[in-house]
Scaffold this active site. Structure first.
Site, short mmCIF file in Angstrom:
data_model
loop_
_atom_site.label_atom_id
_atom_site.label_comp_id
_atom_site.label_asym_id
_atom_site.label_seq_id
_atom_site.Cartn_x
_atom_site.Cartn_y
_atom_site.Cartn_z
N ARG A 176 -4.93 0.79 -6.37
CA ARG A 176 -4.14 -0.15 -5.57
C ARG A 176 -4.95 -0.69 -4.40
O ARG A 176 -4.75 -1.83 -3.97
CB ARG A 176 -2.87 0.53 -5.03
CG ARG A 176 -1.84 0.85 -6.08
CD ARG A 176 -0.58 1.37 -5.44
NE ARG A 176 -0.20 0.49 -4.34
CZ ARG A 176 0.59 0.86 -3.33
NH1 ARG A 176 1.09 2.08 -3.30
NH2 ARG A 176 0.90 0.02 -2.36
N CYS A 179 8.27 4.64 -0.36
CA CYS A 179 7.21 5.24 -1.18
C CYS A 179 6.92 6.62 -0.62
O CYS A 179 7.55 7.09 0.30
CB CYS A 179 5.98 4.36 -1.22
SG CYS A 179 5.21 4.25 0.37
N LYS A 222 -7.53 -5.54 1.82
CA LYS A 222 -6.26 -5.58 1.08
C LYS A 222 -5.12 -5.98 2.01
O LYS A 222 -4.32 -6.85 1.70
CB LYS A 222 -5.97 -4.21 0.48
CG LYS A 222 -4.55 -4.02 -0.02
CD LYS A 222 -4.30 -2.67 -0.64
CE LYS A 222 -3.91 -1.62 0.34
NZ LYS A 222 -2.51 -1.66 0.80
N ASN A 223 -5.08 -5.37 3.20
CA ASN A 223 -3.95 -5.58 4.09
C ASN A 223 -4.03 -6.88 4.86
O ASN A 223 -3.11 -7.22 5.61
CB ASN A 223 -3.77 -4.37 5.02
CG ASN A 223 -3.31 -3.15 4.25
OD1 ASN A 223 -2.93 -3.25 3.08
ND2 ASN A 223 -3.39 -1.99 4.86
N ASP A 283 -3.88 4.98 8.17
CA ASP A 283 -4.45 4.84 6.82
C ASP A 283 -5.76 5.60 6.65
O ASP A 283 -6.29 5.66 5.55
CB ASP A 283 -4.68 3.36 6.49
CG ASP A 283 -3.38 2.63 6.30
OD1 ASP A 283 -3.39 1.39 6.26
OD2 ASP A 283 -2.34 3.30 6.24
N ARG A 291 10.17 3.80 5.02
CA ARG A 291 9.71 2.41 5.04
C ARG A 291 10.88 1.41 5.18
O ARG A 291 11.09 0.55 4.34
CB ARG A 291 8.89 2.08 3.78
CG ARG A 291 7.85 3.09 3.35
CD ARG A 291 6.66 3.26 4.28
NE ARG A 291 5.82 2.10 4.45
CZ ARG A 291 4.78 1.80 3.67
NH1 ARG A 291 4.53 2.53 2.64
NH2 ARG A 291 4.03 0.75 3.94
C1 EPZ Z 1 1.21 -1.76 6.95
O1 EPZ Z 1 2.41 -1.28 6.36
C2 EPZ Z 1 0.11 -1.43 5.96
N1 EPZ Z 1 0.35 -2.12 4.69
C3 EPZ Z 1 0.06 0.08 5.74
O2 EPZ Z 1 -1.04 0.35 4.88
C4 EPZ Z 1 -0.19 0.76 7.09
O3 EPZ Z 1 -0.16 2.15 6.91
C5 EPZ Z 1 0.89 0.35 8.09
O4 EPZ Z 1 0.93 -1.10 8.19
C6 EPZ Z 1 0.66 0.91 9.48
O5 EPZ Z 1 -0.59 0.50 9.93
C7 EPZ Z 1 0.04 -3.44 4.59
O6 EPZ Z 1 -0.44 -4.06 5.53
C8 EPZ Z 1 0.30 -4.09 3.27
P1 EPZ Z 1 4.69 -0.80 9.59
P2 EPZ Z 1 3.84 -1.67 7.02
O7 EPZ Z 1 5.78 -1.79 9.41
O8 EPZ Z 1 3.80 -3.05 7.51
C9 EPZ Z 1 8.50 1.79 10.63
C10 EPZ Z 1 -2.15 1.28 3.04
O9 EPZ Z 1 -2.45 2.44 2.76
N2 EPZ Z 1 9.25 0.55 10.43
O10 EPZ Z 1 3.71 -0.97 10.70
O11 EPZ Z 1 4.89 -1.29 6.06
C11 EPZ Z 1 7.97 2.33 9.29
O12 EPZ Z 1 8.96 3.12 8.66
C12 EPZ Z 1 -0.78 0.96 3.60
O13 EPZ Z 1 -2.95 0.29 2.92
C13 EPZ Z 1 10.61 0.53 10.76
O14 EPZ Z 1 11.17 1.54 11.19
O15 EPZ Z 1 3.86 -0.65 8.25
C14 EPZ Z 1 6.79 3.15 9.68
O16 EPZ Z 1 7.23 4.44 10.07
C15 EPZ Z 1 0.09 2.21 3.69
N3 EPZ Z 1 11.31 -0.61 10.56
C16 EPZ Z 1 6.24 2.41 10.91
O17 EPZ Z 1 7.30 1.54 11.36
C17 EPZ Z 1 10.73 -1.76 10.07
O18 EPZ Z 1 11.43 -2.79 9.93
C18 EPZ Z 1 5.02 1.59 10.62
O19 EPZ Z 1 5.38 0.65 9.66
C19 EPZ Z 1 9.35 -1.72 9.75
C20 EPZ Z 1 8.63 -0.56 9.94
#
Ligand code: EPZ
Length: 433
Positions: free
Chosen positions: A413, A133, A39-40, A321, A138
């Protein structure tokens, strides 16, 4: 939802099924299953597909609600999409809008990944702020800072993130945090910006490597994905391609835990073993037996499992995850385990539901202390997000008695036909719409 194999006007994402799962647990799972496409990996690649005005064909695409939502987002822009079984065909030549409305970006955070692709090809984008969410606030500040560094004028107000090319050229970007989405969005935005862009402290997840391979197949020049520094040479044009996405390492991890928590033996096919190493190492520490077998891995849960400590980290650390799922397992093994969630600020929503099944878990901020119990008891529980839902299914499979799990649309999802795959492994599980 299998769509008619014909071009669709509006690509309707699947309805929200108010379904529930009934599980009678305490039976070992046995047999083999095939893991679906990631998915990701598919979500950013679908977004990247609009960077070409030629047809893109993706294979190995599971039927997931998040994929339907992303397809709806691209259709809203004017792309034409059709699905034939696990093949998704995306034609973006007739895109006429550069705006993702709120009703779509609220459904799925990952729709913000379209922004980088729109900026790359059309030099402008307007994406409604993704809904926060259940698992955390996020923010998207790292995405926006990256676009600004590339020379896009960005403003984020009234619930929208807008970007417009002003003076775009390659640059050096240092990410404060190795954000997966920010790395992917900046890779896409930079791929068609003149000059060289370097992303430092980039996320290293396997899905980033898959996106790099997809972009390069289209004619982009991206190097270094999988390491913490990615170098991109901007190009003017990207071609349509065919691409098979990598297997879903989180679905694989979920089924590995299913084998162990039920003390069964499951052979997983279509797994890239390197991608699941963090989970394999932890399950072995807990006492599972894991061997490579024909097209994947065989996982056996033995009787003498023991507690272990978990700290979620960016790849190649233990994946956030998989945190809810491994917590369900640790709730059923002798001893005290400590789980630290370092990635998201609210990813313990599954704890109160696991407690309803008798789990002994104390939470202090981002730390959970789990005292394993010999048995969990079946109960009525509710899925609050995708991976929490998966954790509740795993706990129910091991519990004595019957469990009822509501909020199944969260599970839809990210897991394709989860109850059917589990039933094929001998689980006593049924889905009631
Ligand atoms: C991706 O989300 C995945 N989703 C998530 O999977 C996964 O948990 C996450 O990466 C971490 O591995 C997809 O790939 C579609 P991040 P993403 O940006 O990109 C902070 C699932 O269950 N952050 O690495 O949103 C954020 O708040 C989902 O399949 C900022 O502060 O994750 C979080 O605490 C859930 N500012 C941390 O970084 C930003 O601009 C990690 O977020 C971006 C992120």
């Amino acid at each position: 939802m299998n769509l008619k194999p014909a071009w669709l006007g509006a690509y309707p994402s699947g309805g929200v099924f108010l379904g529930k799962l009934i599980v009678r647990g305490n039976m070992p799972l046995k047999g083999q299953i095939t893991i679906s496409g990631s998915k990701n990996s598919i979500l950013p690649i679908m977004a990247a597909s609009i960077m070409s005005n030629e047809e893109v064909v993706l294979t190995g695409v599971p039927d997931l609600e998040d994929i339907n939502v992303m397809a709806e987002a691209l259709t809203t822009l004017g792309a034409r999409i059709k699905r034939e079984d696990d093949v998704l065909i995306i034609d973006s030549r007739s895109i006429s809008s550069y705006e993702i409305p709120e009703n779509i970006s609220r459904k799925m955070r990952a729709s913000n990944l379209v922004m980088g692709a729109l900026l790359a090809r059309f030099r402008e984008a307007k994406v409604a702020y993704p809904g926060g969410c259940n698992i955390g606030s996020r923010p998207v500040d790292l995405h926006l800072k990256g676009f600004e560094s590339l020379g896009y004028k960005v403003n984020a107000e009234a619930g929208f993130m807008e970007g417009k090319a002003v003076n775009i050229k390659g640059t050096e970007i240092m990410l404060d945090f190795p954000s997966v989405g920010a790395t992917e969005n900046i890779m896409m935005a930079a791929s068609m910006v003149p000059g060289t862009t370097i992303i430092r402290n980039a996320a290293r997840e396997p899905e980033i490597v898959d996106l790099q391979n997809f972009l390069n197949r289209m004619g982009a020049k991206v190097k270094g994905a999988g390491l913490d520094t990615i170098r991109i040479e901007g190009v003017k044009y990207l071609e349509g391609v065919q691409h098979t996405v990598i297997p879903d390492r989180i679905e694989a991890g979920t089924f590995m835990v299913a084998a162990v928590i039920t003390r069964g033996e499951v052979c997983l096919n279509n797994v890239i073993v390197e991608h699941v190493q963090p989970v394999v190492a932890k399950l072995k520490e807990i006492g599972a037996e894991i061997y490579n077998c024909n097209a994947g891995i065989r996982v056996t849960g033995s009787r003498n499992l023991r507690a272990a400590d978990i700290k979620t980290m960016p790849y190649p650390g233990f994946p956030t995850d998989m945190q809810p799922q491994i917590m369900a397992l640790l709730s059923t093994v002798k001893g005290t385990s400590v789980v630290v969630e370092t990635i998201f600020d609210n990813r313990f929503m599954h704890v109160q539901e696991l407690r309803r099944m008798g789990a002994d878990i104390k939470v202090e901020g981002r730390v959970a202390i789990i005292k394993g119990k010999k048995y969990l008891e079946g109960a009525s529980v509710e899925a609050t997000d995708l991976r929490a839902g998966a954790a509740l299914v795993l706990a129910a499979l091991s519990a004595v008695g019957e469990s009822e799990i509501t909020g199944v649309y969260h599970i839809d999802r990210g897991y394709e036909k989860l109850h059917i795959k589990l039933k094929n492994l001998g689980a006593d599980i049924e889905r009631i719409e």
